[in-house]
Every structure is written in C-alpha cells, then in structure tokens.
Design a protein around this motif. Sequence first.
Motif, PDB file in Angstrom:
ATOM      1  N   LYS A  53      70.883  -3.878  14.298  1.00 53.45           N
ATOM      2  CA  LYS A  53      71.183  -2.956  15.076  1.00 53.45           C
ATOM      3  C   LYS A  53      71.892  -1.887  15.879  1.00 53.45           C
ATOM      4  N   THR A  54      72.377  -2.422  16.800  1.00 42.85           N
ATOM      5  CA  THR A  54      73.469  -2.626  17.621  1.00 42.85           C
ATOM      6  C   THR A  54      74.645  -3.105  16.816  1.00 42.85           C
ATOM      7  N   VAL A  57      75.853  -0.626  14.472  1.00 47.37           N
ATOM      8  CA  VAL A  57      76.771   0.878  15.163  1.00 47.37           C
ATOM      9  C   VAL A  57      78.135   0.252  15.168  1.00 47.37           C
ATOM     10  N   LEU A  68      82.438   4.265  20.522  1.00 46.95           N
ATOM     11  CA  LEU A  68      81.471   3.660  21.163  1.00 46.95           C
ATOM     12  C   LEU A  68      80.766   3.697  21.952  1.00 46.95           C
ATOM     13  N   THR A  70      77.905   3.647  23.981  1.00 46.60           N
ATOM     14  CA  THR A  70      75.710   2.754  24.510  1.00 46.60           C
ATOM     15  C   THR A  70      75.679   2.656  25.925  1.00 46.60           C
ATOM     16  N   CYS A 110      77.700   8.701  20.421  1.00 45.64           N
ATOM     17  CA  CYS A 110      76.651   8.570  20.928  1.00 45.64           C
ATOM     18  C   CYS A 110      75.761   7.644  21.066  1.00 45.64           C
ATOM     19  N   TYR A 111      75.469   5.702  21.597  1.00 40.26           N
ATOM     20  CA  TYR A 111      74.566   5.154  20.637  1.00 40.26           C
ATOM     21  C   TYR A 111      73.126   5.097  22.610  1.00 40.26           C
ATOM     22  N   ASP A 113      70.215   2.942  22.563  1.00 40.30           N
ATOM     23  CA  ASP A 113      69.528   1.497  22.730  1.00 40.30           C
ATOM     24  C   ASP A 113      68.226   1.472  22.877  1.00 40.30           C
ATOM     25  N   VAL A 154      73.395   8.837  17.891  1.00 43.24           N
ATOM     26  CA  VAL A 154      72.178   7.619  17.167  1.00 43.24           C
ATOM     27  C   VAL A 154      70.941   6.927  18.157  1.00 43.24           C
ATOM     28  N   SER A 156      68.105   4.282  19.061  1.00 41.35           N
ATOM     29  CA  SER A 156      67.092   3.374  18.177  1.00 41.35           C
ATOM     30  C   SER A 156      66.035   2.919  18.945  1.00 41.35           C
TER      31      SER A 156
END
Length: 275
Positions: A53-54, A57, A68, A70, A110-111, A113, A154, A156
């Motif tokens: 998944k990471t 992205v 990005l 994270t 912007c992710y 996790d 984003v 997860s």
Amino acid sequence: MVCSSSRGPDVKDDERSTTAPYYIETAGEVALFEQCHHRKLAVMLKGPTGCGKTRFVEYMAWRLKRTLVTISCHDDLSTADLVGRFLIGTDGTAWHDGPLTRAVREGAICYLDEVVEARQDTVVVLHPLSDHRRMLPIDKTGETVIAAPGFQLVVSYNPGYQRMLKDMKPSTRQRFVAFDFDFPPPEREAAIVAHEGGVDASVAHALVTLGNRLRQLRDRGLAEVPSTRLLIAAARLIGSGIAVQDACYAAIVSPLSDEPVLIGAMRDLVAASFI
C-alpha cells in the motif's frame, strides 16, 4: 526529513523523486488512482500489512509529480499534531503548521498510514478535506485553509487486523473511494522479492512459496501472516550471505509469533521448503 517525538506524529516529507519507486501494477489501480486525483476524490487503501500500500502511494506521488507527506498514525495522535499548534520561541509565541496543514497549503498528497490507529476525534478533522469542500478549518487561529491544486488525501488500514480492535466509522468511510489490496499473485510477488531483495529468481520463488504456505497458518492461530515485506527482508539477508534457513527464521518466523507451537510449525515449513 523524518520527525518524531512523544508529542507529535511520525512524519515523512518526501521530495519529488526523479527515480520511479519500484511497483508492479496488479489490477488497474494506477489508472483508478489517477482519476481519483484528477477528480479530487479522497482515497482509502485497504489490505494486509506489508502488501504494498505504501509503495503504491509513493509510486503514484512520483507519477503525478506531487510531494508526498506521510503520517504514521497512533493512539496518541491529536488534532494539534496534524493541524498545528502555537509554540513559544525566542521571538514569542508563533503558530506552526502541522503536516496535514502543510500538505493542504502546498497541494501535496497527504498519506495517513493506519488511520484507524488515531483517535476518532482526531479523524473527524479529515471530514471537510475528504468531500466537496476541500478545506481545513483551524479553530485556534480562525483560519480556513482551502486545499491548493493537487492536494489529495489518502488513508490506509488493515481491516483484518482492526476488525477485532477498531474500525472506521461509516460516516468517515463513505467519504473515500476504496481500493482493495492483497498480496500479489505468486509470479508477481516473486518478481518483487527478486528485485527488492537482490536474489535470483529461484530463491525469490522459493521464498514466495514458503510465504504462501505460512499464510495458510492463519486458521491455526497466526494473527499476522508473512507480508511481502518480510519475504524481502529474508531475501536481503540471503543475498548478504546469511544461510537460507537462518535468514528465514530471523526475518520471517520470529517476527510473526512467540507461540512455541506456531514457531515449530513454521520452522518445519522452512525446513521443508529449503531442503
């Protein structure tokens, strides 16, 4: 840059890489993500730990030419950790943007996790960013930040792991387009392990075969099955000259369980896979 402290989240701000992160597409997810980005839709990635998944992205941020940001979520993650806070400095008290606010202002991806690890009152701050408003109200300053062009949210999480512990509220889930991830098919997973682990195809194939056998132990009480990430770690040890079985014990068996019966079963599978 990686920042971590007891008061804030683990944050990684990645510069736009000139080299594509290694990623093998599985089921049309690249085109789907691109359309979500262009249509300003928030994205939720669902799947087991270590299934890519990471990396996906990271690859999409490179492909879309976006910075990005994270954020690794955890139980102590607060709204202030994401949005920002007033800090006292040599020139007095000043406002400092958090990673989410920076991403909104700069038009970054912007992710977040493992978003369900964060407290529910923290997750609520994402709501106005994940619908048509695309804005971030900052209560402490009275400012409302409108998302810059290119911003995308984003998140997860691992639904299998979280089902017994935490889950995302329906009011939050329905703000995202969901992508279902799983471990790659064996041939693709072997190609990934060979490339990332620096081993030849035969070793990579054997590690993937072992991984799939170990994944069948979920029904026998194994809480987490071996991820592609663990297979890659074993491959790197093997590539560095560590004996195959020692590498598998250290990188795959030991991280998965402390239960003697399960460890014994996994050791037997390792021995059977590398005779």
